[in-house]
Write a protein that holds these residues in place. Structure first.
Motif, short mmCIF file in Angstrom:
data_model
loop_
_atom_site.label_atom_id
_atom_site.label_comp_id
_atom_site.label_asym_id
_atom_site.label_seq_id
_atom_site.Cartn_x
_atom_site.Cartn_y
_atom_site.Cartn_z
N TYR A 105 -6.77 -3.23 10.67
CA TYR A 105 -5.90 -4.01 9.77
C TYR A 105 -5.29 -3.01 8.80
O TYR A 105 -6.02 -2.26 8.13
N THR A 107 -1.91 -1.76 6.01
CA THR A 107 -0.72 -2.01 5.20
C THR A 107 -0.09 -0.68 4.84
O THR A 107 -0.66 0.39 5.05
N TYR A 108 1.12 -0.74 4.29
CA TYR A 108 1.92 0.47 4.06
C TYR A 108 1.54 1.17 2.75
O TYR A 108 1.14 0.54 1.78
N VAL A 127 -0.69 -5.50 11.16
CA VAL A 127 -0.02 -5.00 9.96
C VAL A 127 0.21 -6.17 9.01
O VAL A 127 0.78 -7.20 9.40
N LEU A 128 -0.23 -6.02 7.76
CA LEU A 128 -0.15 -7.11 6.78
C LEU A 128 0.44 -6.58 5.48
O LEU A 128 0.09 -5.49 5.02
N ASP A 129 1.31 -7.38 4.85
CA ASP A 129 1.90 -7.03 3.57
C ASP A 129 2.27 -8.32 2.85
O ASP A 129 3.17 -9.04 3.28
N PHE A 142 -3.66 -8.35 1.58
CA PHE A 142 -3.06 -7.03 1.68
C PHE A 142 -1.70 -6.98 0.99
O PHE A 142 -0.86 -7.86 1.22
N GLY A 144 1.16 -3.89 0.37
CA GLY A 144 1.49 -2.50 0.62
C GLY A 144 2.57 -1.96 -0.30
O GLY A 144 3.19 -2.68 -1.07
N LYS A 165 4.46 -10.36 -4.13
CA LYS A 165 3.54 -10.19 -3.01
C LYS A 165 2.10 -10.42 -3.46
O LYS A 165 1.30 -11.01 -2.72
N THR A 177 -4.91 -3.06 -1.56
CA THR A 177 -3.59 -2.58 -1.93
C THR A 177 -3.53 -1.07 -1.76
O THR A 177 -4.55 -0.40 -1.69
N HIS A 178 -2.30 -0.54 -1.69
CA HIS A 178 -2.21 0.93 -1.64
C HIS A 178 -2.39 1.53 -3.03
O HIS A 178 -3.11 2.51 -3.19
#
Length: 251
Positions: A105, A107-108, A127-129, A142, A144, A165, A177-178
């Motif tokens: 799983y 995210t960016y 891919v999740l955002d 998630f 990103g 988001k 989160t990133h």
């Protein structure tokens, strides 16, 4: 759990061993390694000496001079900048996405190029955002990307878009989160000697919704890797490019 992979496909291939799933919080691309100036897209194109100069300017927060240096170097190669970067990123993505175990799983991160991900993410990679998924009975949310900075990395968005988001994710058990919440100890990088951008909206959501965990990366050498905000355990799970070791969440 990994973040800030920055080209480390070798260790990424082993990161999911013994785990039910791998979670990746972004920054797959290696554009410039601040610890080793010979590694990354920039030094591959312009050499380690120019990479060192760029790092010096950015570290000194002389961003305009750094942009001028980059512009002079790009003007000298006689090729379209966007096309050259996309080609280099595609080469890295092909190797990195192939290393993801199943299931993953992801995210960016702020240095990623989201538009390319659908071409490389296999069926075992979700891919999740701004979205949620259930893993082992817990709900993971998630978000990103990063917030806008003078660095102008590829996936920086406005504070308002980022907050939307966070709001869309809502109440979850684990908030992934990133970037970190905007807390000085979590956003200060002790090697780069600067405060990176954290999210005020993320911090407010943690206080309001009280997830069990807030997990993130982005800051490679933070002043604090772990702290509590109320009922929430906040953990920087990176910097995978440097450590090669995932962070394990067990429940």
């Amino acid at each position: 759990m990994v973040s800030d992979v920055h080209g480390n496909a070798r260790d990424l291939a082993r990161a999911g061993e013994g785990a039910d799933a791998l979670v990746c919080l972004g920054d797959l691309v290696l554009f410039l390694d601040y610890a080793d100036h010979s590694r990354g897209i920039f030094p591959d194109l312009f050499g380690a000496g120019n990479a060192t100069r760029l790092v010096e300017l950015r570290t000194a927060r002389r961003f305009e001079e750094a942009r001028e240096l980059g512009a002079r170097l790009w003007a000298g190669i006689g090729q379209d900048r966007s096309a050259v970067i996309e080609g280099a990123v595609r080469k890295q993505y092909a190797e990195l996405f192939a290393a993801f175990p199943e299931p993953t799983y992801a995210t960016y991160g702020n240095v990623d190029m989201p538009a390319l991900w659908p071409e490389y993410a296999g069926r075992g990679t979700t891919v999740l955002d701004g979205e949620c998924v259930e893993i082992g009975g817990w709900v993971f949310g998630f978000v990103g990307g990063g917030l806008r900075t003078p660095m102008r990395t590829p996936y920086e968005i406005s504070d308002e878009e980022y907050a939307a988001k966070i709001e869309a994710v809502g109440e979850v058990d684990v908030l992934c989160t990133h970037i970190p919440p905007e807390v000085p100890e979590l956003v200060y990088d002790t090697v780069a000697r600067r405060f990176e951008r954290g999210s005020r909206a993320l911090l407010e959501a943690i206080r309001r919704t009280r997830p069990r965990y807030s997990l993130f990366g982005h800051v490679h050498q933070p002043l604090a890797r772990r702290m509590r905000i109320g009922a929430t355990e906040c953990v920087n799970v990176g910097h995978f490019a440097g450590s090669g070791k995932p962070w394990a969440l067990e429940w």
